[in-house]
Write an enzyme that holds these catalytic residues in place. Structure first.
Site, PDB file in Angstrom:
ATOM      1  N   LYS A 129      49.519  47.732  46.091  1.00  0.00           N
ATOM      2  CA  LYS A 129      50.077  49.153  45.540  1.00  0.00           C
ATOM      3  C   LYS A 129      50.041  50.221  46.837  1.00  0.00           C
ATOM      4  CE  LYS A 129      47.969  48.214  41.255  1.00  0.00           C
ATOM      5  NZ  LYS A 129      46.887  48.365  40.364  1.00  0.00           N
ATOM      6  N   GLN A 189      41.419  50.826  39.771  1.00  0.00           N
ATOM      7  CA  GLN A 189      41.389  49.419  39.708  1.00  0.00           C
ATOM      8  C   GLN A 189      40.540  48.957  38.817  1.00  0.00           C
ATOM      9  OE1 GLN A 189      44.099  47.843  41.033  1.00  0.00           O
ATOM     10  NE2 GLN A 189      43.405  46.172  39.867  1.00  0.00           N
ATOM     11  N   ASP A 241      48.593  55.117  34.846  1.00  0.00           N
ATOM     12  CA  ASP A 241      48.522  53.631  34.316  1.00  0.00           C
ATOM     13  C   ASP A 241      48.595  53.752  32.916  1.00  0.00           C
ATOM     14  OD1 ASP A 241      48.038  51.589  36.022  1.00  0.00           O
ATOM     15  OD2 ASP A 241      45.997  51.637  36.224  1.00  0.00           O
TER      16      ASP A 241
END
Ligand code: NAP
Length: 284
Positions: A51, A95, A118
């Protein structure tokens, strides 16, 4: 059979992202994504590194928070609070999975929905169900982009999703429903799965079991999207679809690797650009 090339389409999305990022920077808004990693999980470390690399390549600033596995929930909540308040941060990503002593739902709900790139916050999940604008989880969003790029019609089609996770299955179902497909969601308690998949024009496999979807479960001409990422004992990466035995029956199919996988990060970057564009609008 036509192979859906996720590498190619993700490169196209990233090119678009870079142009938009440079354009925003010219107007004083440098898009910025904060990524928080708790613990030393190897797969998570790899995802976070990819990322960061992708941000760099696309002119998006990335802030990395790498915290030890014994980090207290309070500490994580306070970092998110600071990032929520920081006007220069457009996206906040935690994460997953988090260590067991941390309440994942509590953490995800702490992220400002405006920065929830997200798309895991309940507000954004609710907006998707209601058909309102909001952030959508990147993997199913990537699948929709692949379907669009290959001019695959969804309206009126029978779409069957295997898997009902909040990250893939459920948002995938809502996106396809919003795109006028007739959607069936299946899961581990589903009876006669084969009868259901046999009726599908579009199948999205998001199970987490290697080669789960076999040729006998699919009708001639079906479109098969494989979201699965499974590492076999011999180190080989495979999807949830028995690709070799099934591919010739399909009209379109995604490979693993090189199908849905590369789209996830590309859509994350795109969501960060959307958030940065919203910041610019708020400033005007
Ligand atoms: P998950 O949370 O473990 O969900 C798996 C789903 O599959 C569950 O809903 C489960 O049903 C269902 N399932 C399990 N066994 C089944 C069976 N025998 N028949 C029918 N359904 C069954 O997994 P996930 O996070 O959605 O991920 C799914 C896969 O996609 C994994 O391989 C993951 O690595 C991959 N993935 C890829 C990306 C990407 O970037 N390409 C992103 C996310 C995930 P129940 O709900 O009844 O348990």
């Amino acid at each position: 059979m036509m192979l859906i090339d996720g590498k190619l389409i993700s490169a196209k999305v990233k090119d678009e992202v870079k142009i938009k990022a440079l354009n925003l920077a010219k107007q004083g808004v440098v898009p910025c994504l904060a990524v928080i990693l708790v613990g030393e999980d190897k797969a998570s470390q790899t995802y976070v590194a990819s990322k960061e690399k992708a941000c760099k390549a696309c002119e998006i600033e990335s802030l990395a928070y790498k915290l030890s596995s014994d980090t207290k929930e309070e500490k994580l909540l306070s970092i998110i609070d600071e990032l929520n308040k920081d006007e220069n941060v457009d996206g906040i990503l935690v994460q997953l999975p988090l260590p067991k002593h941390i309440d994942t739902d509590k953490i995800l709900e702490k992220i400002d929905p405006k920065k929830d790139v997200d798309g895991f916050h309940a507000i954004n999940a609710g907006k998707l169900v209601s058909g309102l604008d909001g952030f959508v989880p990147c993997t199913p969003l990537g699948v929709m982009r692949l379907l669009k790029e290959y001019d695959i019609e969804t309206s009126g089609k029978n779409a069957v999703i295997i898997g009902r996770s909040n990250i893939v299955g459920k948002p995938m179902a809502n996106l396809l429903l919003n795109a006028n497909a007739t959607v069936t969601i299946t899961h581990s308690k589903t009876k006669n799965l084969k009868e259901i998949t046999k009726n599908a024009d579009i199948i999205v496999a998001a199970i987490g079991k290697p080669h789960f979807l076999t040729a006998d479960m699919v009708s001639e001409g079906a479109i098969v999207i494989d979201v699965g990422i499974n590492r076999l004992d011999n180190g080989k990466l495979v999807g949830d679809v028995d690709f070799e035995n099934l591919k010739d029956k399909c009209s379109y199919i995604t490979p693993v690797p090189g199908g849905v996988g590369p789209m996830t990060i590309a859509m994350l970057l795109n969501n960060t650009i959307i958030s940065a564009t919203n910041r610019l609008k708020r400033q005007k």
